[in-house]
Motif scaffolding. Sequence first.
Motif, short mmCIF file in Angstrom:
data_model
loop_
_atom_site.label_atom_id
_atom_site.label_comp_id
_atom_site.label_asym_id
_atom_site.label_seq_id
_atom_site.Cartn_x
_atom_site.Cartn_y
_atom_site.Cartn_z
N SER A 189 30.05 -13.64 -9.88
CA SER A 189 28.96 -13.29 -10.79
C SER A 189 27.66 -13.55 -10.05
CB SER A 189 29.03 -14.11 -12.08
OG SER A 189 29.16 -15.49 -11.82
N PRO A 190 26.57 -12.83 -10.35
CA PRO A 190 25.32 -12.98 -9.60
C PRO A 190 24.83 -14.43 -9.60
CG PRO A 190 25.22 -11.02 -10.96
CD PRO A 190 26.47 -11.77 -11.37
N PRO A 191 24.21 -14.89 -8.49
CA PRO A 191 23.85 -16.30 -8.33
C PRO A 191 22.88 -16.82 -9.37
CG PRO A 191 22.89 -14.96 -6.57
CD PRO A 191 23.88 -14.10 -7.29
N PHE A 192 22.02 -15.97 -9.92
CA PHE A 192 21.05 -16.43 -10.91
C PHE A 192 21.37 -15.91 -12.31
CE2 PHE A 192 18.84 -16.59 -6.78
CZ PHE A 192 18.58 -17.96 -6.75
N GLU A 193 22.64 -15.59 -12.52
CA GLU A 193 23.15 -15.25 -13.85
C GLU A 193 24.32 -16.19 -14.14
OE1 GLU A 193 23.97 -11.09 -14.31
OE2 GLU A 193 22.13 -10.49 -13.29
N PRO A 194 24.02 -17.40 -14.63
CA PRO A 194 25.06 -18.43 -14.81
C PRO A 194 26.22 -17.94 -15.67
CG PRO A 194 22.87 -19.33 -15.19
CD PRO A 194 22.71 -17.86 -15.09
N GLN A 195 27.41 -18.34 -15.27
CA GLN A 195 28.61 -17.94 -16.00
C GLN A 195 29.61 -19.09 -16.01
OE1 GLN A 195 32.00 -14.82 -14.92
NE2 GLN A 195 30.15 -13.74 -15.56
N ARG B 109 33.45 -20.15 -16.23
CA ARG B 109 34.81 -19.65 -16.03
C ARG B 109 35.73 -20.82 -15.75
NH1 ARG B 109 31.92 -16.36 -12.45
NH2 ARG B 109 32.93 -17.31 -10.63
N ASP B 110 36.81 -20.89 -16.47
CA ASP B 110 37.85 -21.89 -16.22
C ASP B 110 37.28 -23.31 -16.17
OD1 ASP B 110 39.78 -19.84 -15.96
OD2 ASP B 110 39.22 -19.55 -13.86
N GLY B 111 36.37 -23.61 -17.10
CA GLY B 111 35.84 -24.96 -17.20
C GLY B 111 34.79 -25.30 -16.17
N ARG B 112 34.30 -24.30 -15.43
CA ARG B 112 33.27 -24.52 -14.43
C ARG B 112 32.07 -23.62 -14.72
NH1 ARG B 112 35.20 -26.60 -9.11
NH2 ARG B 112 37.40 -27.17 -9.33
N LEU B 113 30.88 -24.14 -14.42
CA LEU B 113 29.65 -23.37 -14.53
C LEU B 113 29.24 -22.92 -13.13
CD1 LEU B 113 27.17 -22.29 -16.04
CD2 LEU B 113 26.18 -24.58 -15.89
N PHE B 114 29.16 -21.59 -12.94
CA PHE B 114 28.85 -21.01 -11.63
C PHE B 114 27.41 -20.49 -11.61
CE2 PHE B 114 33.42 -20.82 -11.95
CZ PHE B 114 33.88 -21.01 -10.65
N ALA B 115 26.66 -20.88 -10.60
CA ALA B 115 25.31 -20.37 -10.36
C ALA B 115 24.73 -21.08 -9.16
CB ALA B 115 24.40 -20.57 -11.58
N ARG B 116 23.75 -20.44 -8.51
CA ARG B 116 23.04 -21.13 -7.44
C ARG B 116 22.23 -22.28 -8.05
NH1 ARG B 116 24.61 -21.53 -3.66
NH2 ARG B 116 24.09 -19.92 -2.13
N GLY B 117 22.42 -23.47 -7.49
CA GLY B 117 21.73 -24.66 -7.98
C GLY B 117 22.51 -25.44 -9.01
#
Length: 453
Positions: free
Chosen positions: A97-103, A105-113
């Motif tokens: 998913s795009p780095p500055f569009e937090p998402q 998934r599977d109990g984790r929050l993905f994003a730059r920073g």
Amino acid sequence: MNQNTLDKIIENNSDQYIQELVRYLRQPSLSVNGDGIEKMVEIVAESLQTRGFSVEIIPTNHWPVIFAERKGRSDRSIIFYNHYDVQPGDPLNLWVSPPFEPQIRDGRLFARGAMDDKGHLICRIAAIDSLLALNDELPCTIKFLIEGEEEIGSPDLPTVVEQYKDRIHSDLCLWEFGDVDEDGYSIQYLGYRGMLNIELNIQTASSDGHSGIWGNLMPNAAWRLVWALASLKDSNEKVLVPGFYDHIIPPSESDINYLKQLPPMREKYITTAGSNTLVTGDLDNADLIIQSVMQPSCTICGLTSGYQGEGAKTIVPCNASAKVDFRLSPGQDAEDILAKVRRHLDHNGFTDISIKVLGKLSASRTPSDHPLVKLLSSSAEDVYGKPQRVLPICGGSGPAFLFDGIAETPVFTAGIGNPQSAIHSPNENIKIVDFVNGIRHTARICQLLEFFP
């Protein structure tokens, strides 16, 4: 200290804390080019002001530093060092998913920073929210120093710390990062190696030469550089620069006791490196960790010379360069090591090789027998069900020496990272459970500090 009530507050408000983190993560803040920095400063300052902090935005030669403070019940104080800048998202094609569009998934929050470093900043702000929900007064004075240049080497931080050292001075500094290992232990790092990062350059002629004509006549820049590099370290990994190992402060008895409590690391190192072996030989676990992070090192990080395209080009290179870093142990001084490297090269006939300094950092060290080590460890045990694992120093380098040196404030860690956080890489992430536990841990540290003798 009403910790059950505190945990209930955190549990009931965890979605709100995550949403505030998402707000931060949606805002780019790239110190490398300034993208989004001004807006990010506004967001951070507003977050702290609404929580009753006095906030000062300190201009620098690059991006501002934010200093904030709110008094508490006791005379004890803690300063949180964080940074609001992040690395670029490149390469974008490797993100799910795009780095500055937090998402999530599977109990984790993905994003730059998410881990480095907005997740840690919001973790601390959320801990303050929970403490204020429990009592309208903080248990101790809490300060923040939040910079915007960490990802470009903190060039203006020394000036700011020197200027604000009396206000920064606190009973403890909680550094900007920390993690939870595969076994569920919170890790406490008590120091950082110093660093001298240099570039070696040599020019032997005005242009490359035809190897068939000049191969036996013209000085070859690549060979000159390779011979110079070979003089720096032998095949047993010993640095050959005279005086290099002088002044190193050896591990204390307390350090070694903590190292003996750590799990076996050899197979983990090999697996992580994707290698079949290590260059250390057969060392016991404590000595292996000492070799890994408490001893200095000399590393060739990059080599450039001649033709490196497809196929052959028969030339004698006229220039060559290498990037080398020296990781330094407590007691070593970067300026001293630089002078010794210069003398070593000159003594061995390499006066034609120039040295360009790319970066210098001093080592930082909080003694492992410092009484606050046990405070952080006991507060972790209440959250994670096990005490912190203590590493007397980590392999990386950073500006913590400004805090324990200039501001005379011991530096500790307690954080929300995980072994797969992918900091600086695509799909950077934190585990939601680690984020919530980090809030619980941070709040407890503040509570216990109030009663620290």
